[in-house]
Write an enzyme that holds these catalytic residues in place. Structure first.
Site, PDB file in Angstrom:
ATOM      1  N   GLU A 183       0.818  -1.221   0.000  1.00  0.00           N
ATOM      2  CA  GLU A 183       0.000   0.000   0.000  1.00  0.00           C
ATOM      3  C   GLU A 183       0.849   1.267   0.000  1.00  0.00           C
ATOM      4  OE1 GLU A 183      -0.617  -2.571   1.992  1.00  0.00           O
ATOM      5  OE2 GLU A 183      -2.638  -3.244   1.458  1.00  0.00           O
ATOM      6  N   HIS A 220     -11.153  -3.967   9.423  1.00  0.00           N
ATOM      7  CA  HIS A 220     -11.709  -3.852   8.066  1.00  0.00           C
ATOM      8  C   HIS A 220     -13.028  -3.090   8.068  1.00  0.00           C
ATOM      9  CE1 HIS A 220      -8.869  -7.167   7.523  1.00  0.00           C
ATOM     10  NE2 HIS A 220      -8.972  -7.036   6.215  1.00  0.00           N
TER      11      HIS A 220
END
Lengths: 344, 332
Positions: free
Chosen positions: B64, B133
């Site tokens: 990322e 999440h």
């Protein structure tokens, strides 16, 4: 007989360093000029800081001039670089003007970043310098992104990504090398290993003996060069740039060098000895080494070298004067450039 | 108006916007994790890789920070990347590039570059994906000058705001609530934009204003129907952009209704509702207030796994109904 003399001539040519075969006397003279420009620029910046004309801090690359110039020498004008907090040398090597650099350090509107960036964000986008970076390894993925742009736009540009030894233990370094390799992007990673990430030596911080050893983990060539030898650096850079331009992907060059000054203005040099510093200054100074080669190969004599030095002294003095005389930004414009001004 | 109003889901609307951007601008490319043949974790990119190829719909490694940095570098050098985080939570891995680089590059370089970068963040709770999440981190990024941060609440806005973001010269962060992906709504064909920085009044009313973001707009509309049966008439402002905030629309609404409830899913403390509340309190609307400004936001807790606990930590329709009743009837 004939063959003998031919092979003798060949072996003599092989003893001539790369730079003295690849570049003209004018180009080599200009390399010396830029080496002095970097050194005198940084000495001038240091002096101005001491006099209180420059605030903040700065990270000097005195002792690393051959590395910046050797790496940038084979680049085309529209090739790009990303630089580091120790980036004054890269900026000058890529073609920046020292007057606008001083102006930036003085916080003036005529500076490259109009006084918003200072030493740590010095850039010259017009010359392909996408900027120094205050974050260790911050510029590495950005360089890979610029290389991705070059590949997508098929414009033939190569990107040089400068970083220091400290960056080799950041995640961004590893993620970036991996992506550059899997996509064969036209980027050259240049680690200027000056032995210390601030105070921590590479021996204490890094699991591999050479940072170039990291290249094996990303299936790219890893090359070690004497970063204080201009010709050796230019030779390694030239090969890596050609490889990148052919579409064969990235190279990791480790340029082993040394900074004569401390990490920044707060450094008390407690982590290295005076003897070590003196050895690098007296025996391995990149400018002195290059000058002796210039003499040896008949490019410049003492008078020629003195002429270069004198012209640089004047250029630096004029540049500092330009910076002093330039206007300060208006505080009313403090929010300029936070966002792009939309034409309306 | 078209007689036949075409309906798309929120994720179809985003996909259509990306397809239009890819078709109309060769500088645009998509980059993210598993956005190619897999179609994206939430199937938002879907089959775009088949239409535009792997050079423009780029599957990246699970990196990322590096990936975000590549997008920044590409944006600085003539491209228009649309970068997908698989989950907004993973932005935490890339904060360096978003906050120190993308947001500040133009400023640090004195206006010599722009960073026309779009980042998409599937956000929010309600999917049973637990604490790592399910977060709503938009206020983190909205705290950073140099970024623009948007939260589309409808399929129409998801498409129009994305197309506006692609045209924008600065980095635009788009937070998409995962529970909205399957929600259907009218979406015009072809290219159109919804302006960044403009709120939308979803429902006009006279008794109280709700300033809501993202999925809380839908929940507030449901709450307003219930409240209507009790004779309470609520105005709902869909903020749509949280940086820069549409000050004028919020303040005018509060001046009209004299009461304000901010509703958002992110952690209430130091969230967007705090900013809206302070902005109203500092404005001329303060003198019009007939009740204290109230906020409904997420609990000071990570998002739990158990579905009942998960619902309990974010505002639900009955909470909004109760909040407005208290505001209007003076019970607190």
């Amino acid at each position: 007989m004939k063959n003998e003399s031919k092979s003798k001539a060949k072996s003599e040519a092989a003893n001539v360093p790369f730079a003295f075969r690849a570049y003209s006397p004018e180009q080599l003279r200009d390399v010396l000029r830029k080496m002095y420009l970097i050194r005198r620029f940084e000495e001038g910046a240091e002096d101005s800081y001491t006099r209180g004309l420059i605030h903040g801090t700065m990270h000097l690359s005195i002792g690393q001039e051959a590395s910046a110039l050797g790496i940038c020498m084979p680049l085309n004008g529209d090739d790009q670089i990303t630089s580091t907090h120790r980036g004054h040398g890269h900026c000058i090597a890529k073609g920046a003007q020292v007057d606008r650099m001083f102006a930036e350090f003085f916080g003036k509107t005529t500076g490259y970043c109009k006084g918003r960036g200072g030493s740590m964000h010095i850039a010259d986008v017009s010359q392909g310098n996408l900027g120094a970076n205050g974050i260790v390894a911050g510029g590495i993925p950005i360089a890979v992104g610029a290389a991705l742009s070059a590949k997508m736009q098929k414009n033939g540009k190569v990107v040089i990504c400068f970083f220091g030894d400290g960056a080799n233990n950041e995640g961004a370094f590893h993620e970036s090398l991996n992506m550059a390799s899997i996509w064969k992007l036209p980027v050259v990673f240049v680690c200027e290993n000056n032995g210390y990430g601030m105070s921590t030596s590479t021996a204490r911080s890094t699991a591999v003996a050479n940072i170039a050893d990291r290249a094996a983990g990303y299936s790219m060539p890893g090359v070690i060069v004497d970063g204080n030898n201009f010709s050796a650096v230019a030779e390694a850079s030239s090969a890596a740039i050609e490889r990148a331009r052919r579409g064969e992907g990235p190279t990791l060059i480790e340029s082993k060098t040394y900074r004569h000054r401390g990490h920044s203005k707060s450094d008390r040099n407690r982590y290295r000895t005076k003897e070590e510093i003196d050895e690098w200054k007296e025996l391995r100074d990149p400018i002195a080494l290059f000058e002796s080669e210039l003499r040896q190969f008949g490019i410049l004599n003492d008078a020629g070298i003195e002429e270069v030095r004198a012209s640089v002294e004047k250029e630096i003095a004029d540049a500092i004067q330009f910076a002093k005389d330039s206007p300060m930004p208006n505080t009313g414009a403090v929010l300029d450039y936070v966002y792009t001004e939309l034409p309306q | 108006m078209n007689s036949a109003v075409r309906e798309l889901t929120y994720s179809q609307a985003i996909q259509e916007a990306m397809a239009i951007a890819l078709e109309s601008d060769p500088r645009v490319f998509l980059m993210g994790e598993d956005i190619g043949v897999y179609g994206g974790a939430f199937q938002v990119t879907g089959d775009l890789v088949e239409r535009f190829g792997t050079d423009r719909v780029i599957d990246m490694p699970i990196s990322e920070l590096g990936g975000a940095g590549l997008a920044v570098g590409a944006a600085m050098t003539g491209m228009r990347p649309i970068f997908e985080f698989q989950f907004s939570d993973f932005a935490t891995l890339a904060m360096e590039q978003i906050v120190n680089q993308a947001a500040k590059m133009r400023f640090m370089l004195g206006g010599e570059v722009s960073v026309p970068l779009v980042m998409r963040f599937p956000a929010g709770s309600g999917t049973g994906a637990a604490a790592q999440h399910s977060q709503s981190l938009e206020a983190w990024l909205a705290h950073v000058p140099g970024l623009k941060v948007i939260q589309p609440a409808t399929p129409h806005d998801a498409k129009g705001l994305l197309l506006a973001a692609v045209q924008d010269p600065d980095p635009v962060m788009i937070f998409e609530h995962k529970l909205l992906y399957k929600v259907k709504g009218p979406v015009p064909e072809g290219h159109y934009t919804v302006p960044i920085g403009k709120a939308e009044i979803r429902r006009t009313g006279r008794d109280a204003t709700i300033v809501a973001t993202s999925i809380m707009v839908q929940k507030s509309l449901e709450a307003a129907e219930i409240l209507q049966t009790e004779g309470i008439d609520v105005e709902i402002v869909d903020l749509r952009t949280i940086r820069p905030i549409d000050r004028e629309t919020v303040i005018n609404s509060v001046k009209k209704t004299t009461r304000l409830l901010c509703v958002y899913e992110a952690v209430k403390t130091l969230g967007i509702g705090a900013e809206i509340s302070a902005m109203v309190a500092e404005s001329e609307a303060f003198d019009y207030l007939d009740a204290p400004i109230m906020r409904l936001g997420g609990a000071d807790s990570p998002i739990p796994y158990n579905p009942e606990l998960e619902k309990a930590v974010v505002p639900q329709v009955p909470d909004i109904v109760a909040g407005i009743r208290n505001l209007v009837q003076g019970r607190r």
